[in-house]
Design an enzyme around this catalytic site. Structure first.
Site, short mmCIF file in Angstrom:
data_model
loop_
_atom_site.label_atom_id
_atom_site.label_comp_id
_atom_site.label_asym_id
_atom_site.label_seq_id
_atom_site.Cartn_x
_atom_site.Cartn_y
_atom_site.Cartn_z
CB THR A 84 56.59 -0.23 36.26
OG1 THR A 84 56.37 0.45 36.10
CG2 THR A 84 57.28 0.19 38.09
CG ASP A 128 56.37 4.34 32.96
OD1 ASP A 128 55.65 2.86 32.48
OD2 ASP A 128 55.40 3.97 33.80
CB THR A 177 52.48 2.04 26.36
OG1 THR A 177 51.65 3.69 26.30
CG2 THR A 177 51.63 1.81 28.01
N1 LIG Z 1 53.80 -11.22 35.59
C1 LIG Z 1 53.23 -10.93 36.73
N2 LIG Z 1 52.94 -11.25 38.05
C2 LIG Z 1 52.57 -11.10 39.33
N3 LIG Z 1 52.02 -10.19 39.16
C3 LIG Z 1 51.54 -9.15 37.98
C4 LIG Z 1 52.83 -9.51 36.88
N4 LIG Z 1 53.17 -8.36 36.54
C5 LIG Z 1 52.28 -7.39 36.86
N5 LIG Z 1 51.92 -7.90 37.66
C6 LIG Z 1 51.44 -6.77 38.98
O1 LIG Z 1 50.85 -6.48 38.84
C7 LIG Z 1 50.90 -4.89 38.80
C8 LIG Z 1 51.50 -3.65 37.64
O2 LIG Z 1 52.33 -4.07 37.02
P1 LIG Z 1 53.00 -3.43 37.46
O3 LIG Z 1 53.35 -1.73 37.39
O4 LIG Z 1 54.72 -3.67 36.34
O5 LIG Z 1 52.59 -3.27 35.51
P2 LIG Z 1 52.93 -1.69 34.29
O6 LIG Z 1 53.65 -2.68 33.04
O7 LIG Z 1 54.32 -1.00 34.52
O8 LIG Z 1 51.59 -0.43 34.62
P3 LIG Z 1 52.40 0.80 33.97
O9 LIG Z 1 52.54 0.52 31.97
O10 LIG Z 1 51.11 1.34 33.80
O11 LIG Z 1 53.57 1.85 34.82
C9 LIG Z 1 51.70 -5.02 39.84
O12 LIG Z 1 50.43 -5.06 41.16
C10 LIG Z 1 52.54 -5.87 39.99
O13 LIG Z 1 52.39 -7.11 40.53
#
Ligand SMILES: Nc1ncnc2c1ncn2[C@@H]1O[C@H](COP(=O)(O)OP(=O)(O)OP(=O)(O)O)[C@@H](O)[C@H]1O
Length: 363
Positions: A84, A128, A177
């Site tokens: 995200t 998503d 995922t």
């Molecule tokens: N590479 C990164 N650097 C810093 N913070 C990160 C990074 N990746 C993720 N985060 C932090 O981790 C948290 C989760 O990230 P995110 O919501 O983008 O994950 P996602 O892969 O979309 O999860 P989901 O599949 O559950 O939607 C956020 O608070 C984000 O700030």
């Protein structure tokens, strides 16, 4: 009894189970409230995932130089790794607005048509859990991605007519995922696919230092390393553990997080040095102490720990397998030698870890 060694076989439309644990990778209510504040806003700020970052940087810069809309992007990887966040970065680097929706929210082709027809030129549409979209919506998406056009069907039966609708060029960012569940025609329509890997501890330390700064919490290098090592390679879990350790540091100490405070706090929350929590250890303990290391059927193991079969299979096992502590085999679950040493136990002579001659326990 199915003792196969594949990953859990969820139906296409089955939700990925949420676990509600401190070390669970899906977002809970509190995460959602603070995540917006912790999200990196640019590719430069985004920690780790070097390959995806470098490739994406080229895709976006080239599109900007051409004055064109960026190619569609597919991001795959486990929950909490930053899909995200990256989609929002794509929009901000392209200086474009972003619309966010998810596969389960689009059950009818009409739902998708309504979203697509209201997009502005260059807008980023973040979809998503794209693998959970309905089939008719998926088919509409093929045409929208390729030709920026959809056919809206009006009426039913022999009198139904297709009204073509032109769409402005847009960038679809799909997140999943489970990339393997996407039909090839959909996968092939993405110009760029990025696979997100679990993060190395050193990368999570950088995430933690950055988050601590934003949350105005003092943390030293050893404290960050202690939390990073227990975060299961996942920034979301690292950020969540950081908030719990911060609570402990404020209540029991002077608010500063060092290695002793981090270790003491995570002991209270029952997250061990490798990131296993109570459920993970209960599964391992049952497997080792009651069944001599296996093989044992999943249902038997679930009864032994007083949990549902699905909880053991989908919540506890994936991390145990990833860590090399448990193996799923055609004969049942077995513990590896690493599981015995993790719990400080000695394998009996007949255990699979000791001699390769497994005993057998029922389903
Ligand atoms: N590479 C990164 N650097 C810093 N913070 C990160 C990074 N990746 C993720 N985060 C932090 O981790 C948290 C989760 O990230 P995110 O919501 O983008 O994950 P996602 O892969 O979309 O999860 P989901 O599949 O559950 O939607 C956020 O608070 C984000 O700030």
């Amino acid at each position: 009894m199915n003792w196969d060694d594949s990953t859990p076989d969820l139906a296409d439309d089955a939700p990925v189970p949420t676990d509600g644990r401190l070390v669970g990778a899906s977002a809970d209510g509190e995460d959602q409230a603070v995540e917006a504040a912790l999200r990196p806003k640019s590719l430069d700020e985004f920690v780790g995932q070097e390959r995806v970052r470098e490739q994406l940087d080229l895709v976006l810069k080239a599109a900007l130089a051409r004055g064109a809309t960026a190619d569609h992007v597919l991001l795959s990887g486990a929950p909490g790794l930053g899909k995200t966040t990256l989609s929002m970065i794509i929009a901000s680097e392209m200086k474009a607005p972003i619309r966010i929706t998810s596969g389960p929210a689009i059950q009818h082709a009409g739902d998708l048509a309504a979203i697509l027809s209201s997009l502005h030129e260059g807008e980023v549409l973040f979809l998503d859990e794209i693998h959970r979209m309905s089939r008719p919506a998926e088919e509409m998406l093929y045409m929208a991605m390729e030709d920026f056009r959809v056919d809206v069907i009006v009426g039913k039966g022999p009198g139904a007519t297709a009204i073509p609708l032109e769409l402005p060029p847009f960038t679809l960012v799909g997140a999943t995922t489970r990339a393997g569940l996407l039909p090839p025609p959909l996968r092939d329509r993405f110009g760029f696919t990025g696979h997100m890997e679990f993060y190395a501890p050193i990368e999570l330390e950088r995430v933690l230092h950055r988050s601590a700064r934003l949350l105005d919490v003092e943390i030293d290098a050893e404290g960050a390393a202690e939390i990073a090592g227990r975060s299961r390679g996942t920034p979301r879990i690292a950020n969540r553990l950081l908030r719990r350790v911060r609570d402990y540091a404020q209540v029991k100490a002077d608010g500063v997080i060092n290695v002793e405070i981090a270790a003491a706090a995570l002991k209270v929350y029952e997250v061990d040095h490798r990131g296993l929590d109570r459920l993970d250890r209960a599964v391992l303990q049952a497997l080792l102490k009651l069944f001599g290391g296996g093989p044992v059927g999943l249902s038997t193991l679930a009864v032994a720990v007083g949990e549902e079969r699905e909880t053991v299979e989908e919540v506890a096992e994936p991390f145990l397998v990833r860590e090399g502590l448990l193996a799923r085999t055609p004969r049942g679950r077995i513990a590896t030698p690493a599981a015995w040493s993790h719990l400080g136990l000695t394998p009996p002579q007949h255990s699979p870890g000791a001699s390769g001659q497994p005993g057998l326990f029922g389903a």
